[in-house]
Design a protein around this motif. Structure first.
Motif, PDB file in Angstrom:
ATOM      1  N   ASP A   1       3.322  -6.230  81.295  1.00  0.00           N
ATOM      2  CA  ASP A   1       2.834  -6.676  82.597  1.00  0.00           C
ATOM      3  C   ASP A   1       1.935  -5.613  83.208  1.00  0.00           C
ATOM      4  OD1 ASP A   1       4.547  -4.698  83.401  1.00  0.00           O
ATOM      5  OD2 ASP A   1       5.750  -5.942  84.743  1.00  0.00           O
ATOM      6  N   PHE A   2       1.550  -5.766  84.476  1.00  0.00           N
ATOM      7  CA  PHE A   2       0.630  -4.829  85.115  1.00  0.00           C
ATOM      8  C   PHE A   2       1.236  -3.442  85.260  1.00  0.00           C
ATOM      9  CE2 PHE A   2       3.231  -6.360  88.538  1.00  0.00           C
ATOM     10  CZ  PHE A   2       3.313  -5.317  89.440  1.00  0.00           C
ATOM     11  N   ARG A   3       2.556  -3.307  85.135  1.00  0.00           N
ATOM     12  CA  ARG A   3       3.206  -1.993  85.216  1.00  0.00           C
ATOM     13  C   ARG A   3       3.280  -1.302  83.869  1.00  0.00           C
ATOM     14  NH1 ARG A   3       8.850  -3.902  87.309  1.00  0.00           N
ATOM     15  NH2 ARG A   3       8.396  -5.341  85.577  1.00  0.00           N
TER      16      ARG A   3
ATOM     17  N   LEU B   1       3.734 -13.572  90.374  1.00  0.00           N
ATOM     18  CA  LEU B   1       4.442 -12.355  89.989  1.00  0.00           C
ATOM     19  C   LEU B   1       5.796 -12.242  90.672  1.00  0.00           C
ATOM     20  CD1 LEU B   1       1.712  -9.546  89.928  1.00  0.00           C
ATOM     21  CD2 LEU B   1       2.782 -10.707  87.999  1.00  0.00           C
TER      22      LEU B   1
ATOM     23  N   VAL C   1      -0.619 -15.825  91.600  1.00  0.00           N
ATOM     24  CA  VAL C   1      -1.689 -15.283  90.761  1.00  0.00           C
ATOM     25  C   VAL C   1      -2.783 -16.324  90.558  1.00  0.00           C
ATOM     26  CG1 VAL C   1      -2.259 -14.339  88.488  1.00  0.00           C
ATOM     27  CG2 VAL C   1      -0.126 -13.685  89.601  1.00  0.00           C
TER      28      VAL C   1
ATOM     29  N   ASP D   1      -3.251  -8.559  97.878  1.00  0.00           N
ATOM     30  CA  ASP D   1      -2.955  -7.274  97.236  1.00  0.00           C
ATOM     31  C   ASP D   1      -3.941  -7.070  96.084  1.00  0.00           C
ATOM     32  OD1 ASP D   1      -1.964  -4.983  96.153  1.00  0.00           O
ATOM     33  OD2 ASP D   1       0.006  -5.770  95.628  1.00  0.00           O
TER      34      ASP D   1
ATOM     35  N   THR E   1      -2.544  -5.878  92.407  1.00  0.00           N
ATOM     36  CA  THR E   1      -1.959  -6.873  91.490  1.00  0.00           C
ATOM     37  C   THR E   1      -2.768  -8.158  91.464  1.00  0.00           C
ATOM     38  OG1 THR E   1      -0.517  -7.695  93.265  1.00  0.00           O
ATOM     39  CG2 THR E   1       0.351  -5.948  91.846  1.00  0.00           C
TER      40      THR E   1
ATOM     41  N   THR F   1      -2.832 -10.523  93.662  1.00  0.00           N
ATOM     42  CA  THR F   1      -1.965 -11.616  94.079  1.00  0.00           C
ATOM     43  C   THR F   1      -2.218 -11.935  95.552  1.00  0.00           C
ATOM     44  OG1 THR F   1      -0.193 -10.048  94.613  1.00  0.00           O
ATOM     45  CG2 THR F   1      -0.173 -11.046  92.425  1.00  0.00           C
TER      46      THR F   1
END
Length: 290
Positions: A128-130, A161, A169, A181, A184, A186
């Motif tokens: 994921d984005f992390r 998310l 998203v 945001d 992310t 989102t």
């Protein structure tokens, strides 16, 4: 004329054996130990003075400072770890010394047991984005923080998310994503209004008109298309000046226009009055008696 090996200096013995170890297949990966013959080396004890490196080591390197051998390459099918050659750890685990430890549950290949130390995700999981492995979820669902489960998105979100309304998203047809945001990417899904109008919240049924001189926007303060004759600056449309006036006026004209404060000349304070008042204030300050 060649001298017998027993008469060679110990430094020559060391160099000769090092070269022999590097170029002879049978002696590859061997280390010399002192303790026999004159000056510590000799033909009598050479065989006894040689110690093998790791059994599965293919190429070793001799360090000059301590005359120790360190493995550089292992035989096929073995992995090098520090100075040892080991069989690869099973899938889903990593080597830690002489042991194989488990990776994080949703990880297939890793360098440590923590979630962010994963290099290849297990089947059914993606980064994921992390940079963490989370479960692949169907549209309308999202992976939980630990990445092991899938839960429902908000009804306005096509993909998301998180379960909140501002965690969308992508949106369904007829809705537009308003990003809240940027990190992310989102935000919330807003039902489309006709051009020149916007919706203030997902559950707001009203379509609100954009600001003055604005043709298209997503809020009163975020216009992205202005009417002809207007220019966009920081989300707001301003009219472009069509003419310019260059005129200077004197003080009397300025007062006569009504812009200044009007007063009667006869009521203006005299010089004696101003200086007397100033002198009285000085006396009060410097001769104050509490």
């Amino acid at each position: 004329r060649h001298r017998p090996m027993a008469m060679w200096p110990s430094a020559c013995i060391r160099r000769w054996l090092a070269v022999a170890v590097l170029f002879a297949d049978d002696w590859e990966g061997l280390r010399i130990s002192p303790g026999a013959g004159r000056s510590g080396f000799g033909p009598v004890g050479v065989a006894a003075q040689i110690e093998k490196c790791h059994p599965q080591c293919k190429v070793c390197h001799l360090f000059d400072h301590d005359h120790s051998w360190h493995c550089l390459e292992c035989n096929q099918g073995y992995d090098l770890w520090v100075d040892g050659c080991f069989l690869p750890c099973p899938q889903g685990s990593f080597r830690y010394g002489y042991e194989c430890l488990k990776c994080f549950p949703n990880c297939q290949q890793c360098v440590g047991e923590l979630a962010h130390e994963c290099q290849v995700c297990a089947d059914g999981f993606d980064f994921d984005f992390r940079g963490l492995c989370v479960r692949q979820c169907k549209p309308g669902k999202y992976a939980t923080v630990n990445g092991l489960e899938c839960k429902d998105c908000d009804a306005y979100c096509k993909t998301c998310l998180a379960e909140s309304r501002i965690g969308c998203v992508t949106c369904y047809q007829g809705y537009t994503l308003r990003v809240l945001d940027p990190f992310t990417n989102t935000g919330e899904c807003m039902q489309d209004c006709r051009k020149g109008f916007f919706r203030d919240a997902p559950n707001d049924l009203r379509c609100i008109q954009c600001g003055k001189y604005c043709d298209d926007c997503n809020s009163l303060y975020n216009c992205f298309e202005c009417q002809p004759g207007a220019t966009l600056f920081r989300g707001i449309c301003y009219l472009v000046p069509t003419e310019m006036v260059d005129q200077t006026i004197d003080f009397e004209t300025y007062l006569g226009s009504g812009a200044g404060v009007q007063w009667d000349e006869s009521e203006k304070p005299t010089w004696n009055m101003l200086t007397g008042e100033s002198r009285r204030l000085q006396d009060d300050v410097f001769h104050f008696d509490p």
